[in-house]
Design a protein around this motif. Sequence first.
Motif, PDB file in Angstrom:
ATOM      1  N   TYR A   9       0.738  -1.185   0.151  1.00  0.00           N
ATOM      2  CA  TYR A   9       0.141   0.134   0.083  1.00  0.00           C
ATOM      3  C   TYR A   9       0.856   1.258  -0.006  1.00  0.00           C
ATOM      4  N   LYS A  10       2.195   1.108  -0.050  1.00  0.00           N
ATOM      5  CA  LYS A  10       3.103   2.488  -0.224  1.00  0.00           C
ATOM      6  C   LYS A  10       3.513   2.706  -1.477  1.00  0.00           C
ATOM      7  N   SER A  50       1.679   6.023  -2.490  1.00  0.00           N
ATOM      8  CA  SER A  50       0.341   5.450  -1.882  1.00  0.00           C
ATOM      9  C   SER A  50      -0.237   4.580  -2.958  1.00  0.00           C
ATOM     10  N   GLU A  51      -1.124   3.858  -2.706  1.00  0.00           N
ATOM     11  CA  GLU A  51      -1.857   2.891  -3.451  1.00  0.00           C
ATOM     12  C   GLU A  51      -2.724   3.799  -4.612  1.00  0.00           C
TER      13      GLU A  51
END
Length: 91
Positions: free
Chosen positions: A18-19, A73-74
């Motif tokens: 998710y980063k 971010s995703e």
Amino acid sequence: MQKKDCFLVGTVFKLHGYKGDVNIYNEDDIPFNFSTLDYFLIELDNELVPYFIEMARTTKPNVVLVKFEDVNSEEEAKEILKRKVFLPKEF
């Protein structure tokens, strides 16, 4: 940079976590020394946009895990999902 001056490396085919990390499918299993690469060119709206590499490593045959600068971010990673990835022919 024009597409004619580049070659296709592969496609961003999957998010990783998710980063903002992504997996690139290296279509022809082209070997790279990732420590020498500063960026990949990603096709957005028929233009090649440089995305600078923070970290890149091979995880499986034909798969490269990449963390790009400024993709944190995703949601940001989804903007480049399913996009083609190129490098200049000089590489």
